[in-house]
Design a protein around this motif. Structure first.
Motif, PDB file in Angstrom:
ATOM      1  N   UNK A  33       0.855  -1.184   0.000  1.00 29.67           N
ATOM      2  CA  UNK A  33       0.000   0.000   0.000  1.00 29.67           C
ATOM      3  C   UNK A  33       0.893   1.238   0.000  1.00 29.67           C
ATOM      4  N   UNK A  34       0.880   1.970  -1.113  1.00 28.92           N
ATOM      5  CA  UNK A  34       1.766   3.121  -1.263  1.00 28.92           C
ATOM      6  C   UNK A  34       1.064   4.394  -0.803  1.00 28.92           C
ATOM      7  N   UNK A  35       1.713   5.103   0.115  1.00 28.83           N
ATOM      8  CA  UNK A  35       1.216   6.397   0.587  1.00 28.83           C
ATOM      9  C   UNK A  35       2.210   7.445   0.102  1.00 28.83           C
ATOM     10  N   UNK A  36       1.869   8.229  -0.930  1.00 32.24           N
ATOM     11  CA  UNK A  36       2.874   9.017  -1.648  1.00 32.24           C
ATOM     12  C   UNK A  36       3.120  10.421  -1.101  1.00 32.24           C
ATOM     13  N   UNK A  37       2.899  10.631   0.196  1.00 35.28           N
ATOM     14  CA  UNK A  37       2.978  11.986   0.748  1.00 35.28           C
ATOM     15  C   UNK A  37       4.207  12.151   1.643  1.00 35.28           C
ATOM     16  N   UNK A  38       4.860  13.308   1.498  1.00 31.65           N
ATOM     17  CA  UNK A  38       5.990  13.656   2.357  1.00 31.65           C
ATOM     18  C   UNK A  38       5.892  15.138   2.724  1.00 31.65           C
ATOM     19  N   UNK A  39       6.349  15.491   3.907  1.00 28.02           N
ATOM     20  CA  UNK A  39       6.406  16.908   4.279  1.00 28.02           C
ATOM     21  C   UNK A  39       7.497  17.634   3.509  1.00 28.02           C
ATOM     22  N   UNK A  40       8.635  16.958   3.348  1.00 29.37           N
ATOM     23  CA  UNK A  40       9.789  17.530   2.661  1.00 29.37           C
ATOM     24  C   UNK A  40      10.387  16.446   1.772  1.00 29.37           C
ATOM     25  N   UNK A  41      10.861  16.831   0.591  1.00 25.07           N
ATOM     26  CA  UNK A  41      11.510  15.865  -0.285  1.00 25.07           C
ATOM     27  C   UNK A  41      12.985  15.753   0.088  1.00 25.07           C
ATOM     28  N   UNK A  42      13.429  14.557   0.447  1.00 28.85           N
ATOM     29  CA  UNK A  42      14.838  14.327   0.754  1.00 28.85           C
ATOM     30  C   UNK A  42      15.654  14.392  -0.534  1.00 28.85           C
ATOM     31  N   UNK A  43      16.860  14.956  -0.444  1.00 25.58           N
ATOM     32  CA  UNK A  43      17.653  15.211  -1.630  1.00 25.58           C
ATOM     33  C   UNK A  43      18.088  13.979  -2.387  1.00 25.58           C
ATOM     34  N   UNK A  44      18.147  12.817  -1.722  1.00 19.92           N
ATOM     35  CA  UNK A  44      18.616  11.596  -2.367  1.00 19.92           C
ATOM     36  C   UNK A  44      17.476  10.745  -2.921  1.00 19.92           C
ATOM     37  N   UNK A  45      16.231  11.096  -2.615  1.00 18.78           N
ATOM     38  CA  UNK A  45      15.106  10.195  -2.846  1.00 18.78           C
ATOM     39  C   UNK A  45      14.531  10.368  -4.246  1.00 18.78           C
ATOM     40  N   UNK A 153      15.287   5.861  10.411  1.00 17.89           N
ATOM     41  CA  UNK A 153      16.302   6.536  11.221  1.00 17.89           C
ATOM     42  C   UNK A 153      17.376   7.171  10.324  1.00 17.89           C
ATOM     43  N   UNK A 154      17.920   6.419   9.405  1.00 17.49           N
ATOM     44  CA  UNK A 154      18.951   6.804   8.432  1.00 17.49           C
ATOM     45  C   UNK A 154      20.302   7.105   9.077  1.00 17.49           C
ATOM     46  N   UNK A 155      20.343   7.913  10.120  1.00 16.06           N
ATOM     47  CA  UNK A 155      21.589   8.244  10.811  1.00 16.06           C
ATOM     48  C   UNK A 155      21.237   8.845  12.164  1.00 16.06           C
ATOM     49  N   UNK A 156      22.209   8.830  13.075  1.00 10.41           N
ATOM     50  CA  UNK A 156      22.035   9.534  14.358  1.00 10.41           C
ATOM     51  C   UNK A 156      22.894  10.787  14.422  1.00 10.41           C
ATOM     52  N   UNK A 157      23.618  11.086  13.353  1.00  5.40           N
ATOM     53  CA  UNK A 157      24.579  12.191  13.350  1.00  5.40           C
ATOM     54  C   UNK A 157      23.941  13.394  12.651  1.00  5.40           C
ATOM     55  N   UNK A 158      23.802  14.518  13.334  1.00  2.00           N
ATOM     56  CA  UNK A 158      23.081  15.656  12.757  1.00  2.00           C
ATOM     57  C   UNK A 158      23.576  16.109  11.393  1.00  2.00           C
ATOM     58  N   UNK A 159      24.902  16.194  11.184  1.00  2.00           N
ATOM     59  CA  UNK A 159      25.368  16.716   9.887  1.00  2.00           C
ATOM     60  C   UNK A 159      25.110  15.714   8.760  1.00  2.00           C
ATOM     61  N   UNK A 160      25.036  14.430   9.085  1.00  2.00           N
ATOM     62  CA  UNK A 160      24.697  13.428   8.073  1.00  2.00           C
ATOM     63  C   UNK A 160      23.218  13.533   7.712  1.00  2.00           C
ATOM     64  N   UNK A 161      22.369  13.683   8.717  1.00  2.00           N
ATOM     65  CA  UNK A 161      20.947  13.894   8.444  1.00  2.00           C
ATOM     66  C   UNK A 161      20.731  15.131   7.587  1.00  2.00           C
ATOM     67  N   UNK A 162      21.484  16.192   7.875  1.00  2.00           N
ATOM     68  CA  UNK A 162      21.350  17.421   7.092  1.00  2.00           C
ATOM     69  C   UNK A 162      21.777  17.191   5.646  1.00  2.00           C
ATOM     70  N   UNK A 163      22.832  16.402   5.438  1.00  2.00           N
ATOM     71  CA  UNK A 163      23.292  16.120   4.081  1.00  2.00           C
ATOM     72  C   UNK A 163      22.248  15.337   3.287  1.00  2.00           C
TER      73      UNK A 163
END
Length: 405
Positions: A33-45, A153-163
């Motif tokens: 079941x695909x839910x195609x909504x996001x608040x923000x588009x991640x740069x890698x996605x 989760x993707x990462x626990x490191x703030x600068x990695x999450x920002x990237x």
């Protein structure tokens, strides 16, 4: 948004399967079941997702009812094609499924249950952004029948999450996992390694944070640069470095070492679980060639040797269903060569491995060389299966090429 849909033959307006289709009642059936909504588009996605400004007439508050229209269509198509099969797994993916109210997700699940039935021990997974998870949300999901929460989760490191353009608070990962546990849900955590500026020390810190959550399952994916994404453009302009293959290999080896030491066992190249029972049965259904119906804009399906894909935009998807038509944009009938190629590609990635007997003559001859190169387990090859070593997992694509050329 994702790239263009594949080429294929036109799909019939009524969604019916080809006349020659034969559904095997012994083949497991899964639902996506695909839910195609996001608040923000991640740069890698490059997934088929949409922020509020991109919906152009489609509404999130109407989405559950729209998708249930496709469930009703599928019920009729499958009833005409063969015996009823209860769904063994259901997976809510996205996008961010938990941007919808938990009650909407519950109604969608109830619609699947009514249309197809669910196995008594069905695995029901919901993907979640940590910032959208509360005790009330997980309690409502559990009451609806959800059994598993997959936390991005993707990462626990703030600068990695920002990237990665991830906006969630690292602290909320722990609260989301705790909320899932309190509701009796299994917990899976998703990680990504190889982001611009991420060091090996950053990655091991994220692994340690993930393990501290005591999840049942961990997925760790190498960052892949997809054409058309913000990150691809940044790399092309020289604003950020491209992923380093050698560093990503070191990160993978670190993950396998740390997860193994913590009691996790790999069962697919990018996935580890504490026990066989805690492996993602939904993803295993894909890797083992089961049947599934993917509901929602841009979703792909595979039933009885036919694959099809839906129109991408939520508005176009809703318009098709409102007109009483299938949302499928195209389809293809898989021939024997394609089925074999996909079987080798998928089954060689899992711990159970691939039966050598399904390979062609050239592929069978290649196994000895892959064993000699340390990419395939020699003892398993003697038993008649291709099972990747740690080095083989790092070079899985090369192994597939050798087995299929």
């Amino acid at each position: 948004m994702a790239g263009p849909l594949p080429l294929g033959e036109p799909a019939p307006a009524d969604g019916s399967l080809p006349a020659a289709s034969s559904i095997d009642p012994a083949t497991p059936f899964s639902v996506y079941l695909h839910v195609p909504f996001c608040r923000v588009r991640c740069g890698y996605c490059d997934f088929n997702t949409y922020t509020a400004g991109e919906l152009r007439g489609s509404r999130q508050d109407q989405y559950a009812d729209v998708l249930l229209g496709e469930v009703a269509l599928a019920r009729g198509v499958l009833a005409a094609a063969g015996p009823r099969r209860a769904a063994s797994t259901v997976f809510f993916g996205g996008g961010t499924p938990t941007l919808l109210p938990a009650g909407d997700l519950g109604r969608m699940l109830a619609g699947v249950r009514d249309a197809f039935g669910l196995d008594d021990d069905a695995e029901i997974t919901v993907e979640a952004n940590p910032d959208t998870v509360t005790d009330a949300v997980t309690a409502e999901l559990a009451a609806a029948g959800v059994t598993r929460l997959s936390i991005g989760m993707q990462s626990s490191v703030p600068h990695v999450l920002a990237a990665l353009d991830r906006t969630h608070s690292p602290a909320n990962v722990a609260s989301a996992a705790a909320a899932a546990r309190a509701a009796g849900l299994d917990v899976s955590v998703d990680l990504i390694y190889g982001a611009p500026g991420e060091s090996l020390a950053d990655w091991t810190a994220s692994l340690e944070s993930a393990l501290a959550l005591e999840p049942d399952h961990i997925s760790a994916y190498a960052l892949i640069i997809e054409d058309g994404t913000k990150l691809a453009r940044q790399i092309r302009r020289g604003e950020v470095p491209a992923p380093d293959d050698d560093l990503q290999a070191d990160m993978y080896e670190a993950a396998d070492r740390m997860l193994g030491a913590a009691g996790f066992e790999w069962y697919e190249v990018s996935n580890w679980a504490r026990t066989p029972a805690q492996r993602s049965r939904h993803n295993l259904a894909y890797w083992r060639g089961a049947d599934w119906w993917g509901f929602g804009p841009g979703a792909h399906s595979h039933v009885a040797g036919t694959r099809w894909w839906n129109v991408k935009h939520p508005a176009a998807y809703a318009q098709r269903l409102a007109a009483g038509e299938s949302p499928a944009a195209g389809r293809e009938r898989l021939d024997d060569d394609t089925r074999l190629l996909e079987r080798v590609l998928l089954e060689s990635r899992v711990r159970d491995g691939l039966a050598i007997g399904v390979l062609g003559e050239a592929g069978r001859r290649a196994v000895a060389g892959l064993v000699a190169d340390g990419l395939v387990d020699g003892r398993e090859a003697v038993r008649g299966r291709v099972v990747l070593t740690l080095s083989g997992r790092l070079l899985a694509d090369a192994v597939v090429r050798a087995l299929t050329e």
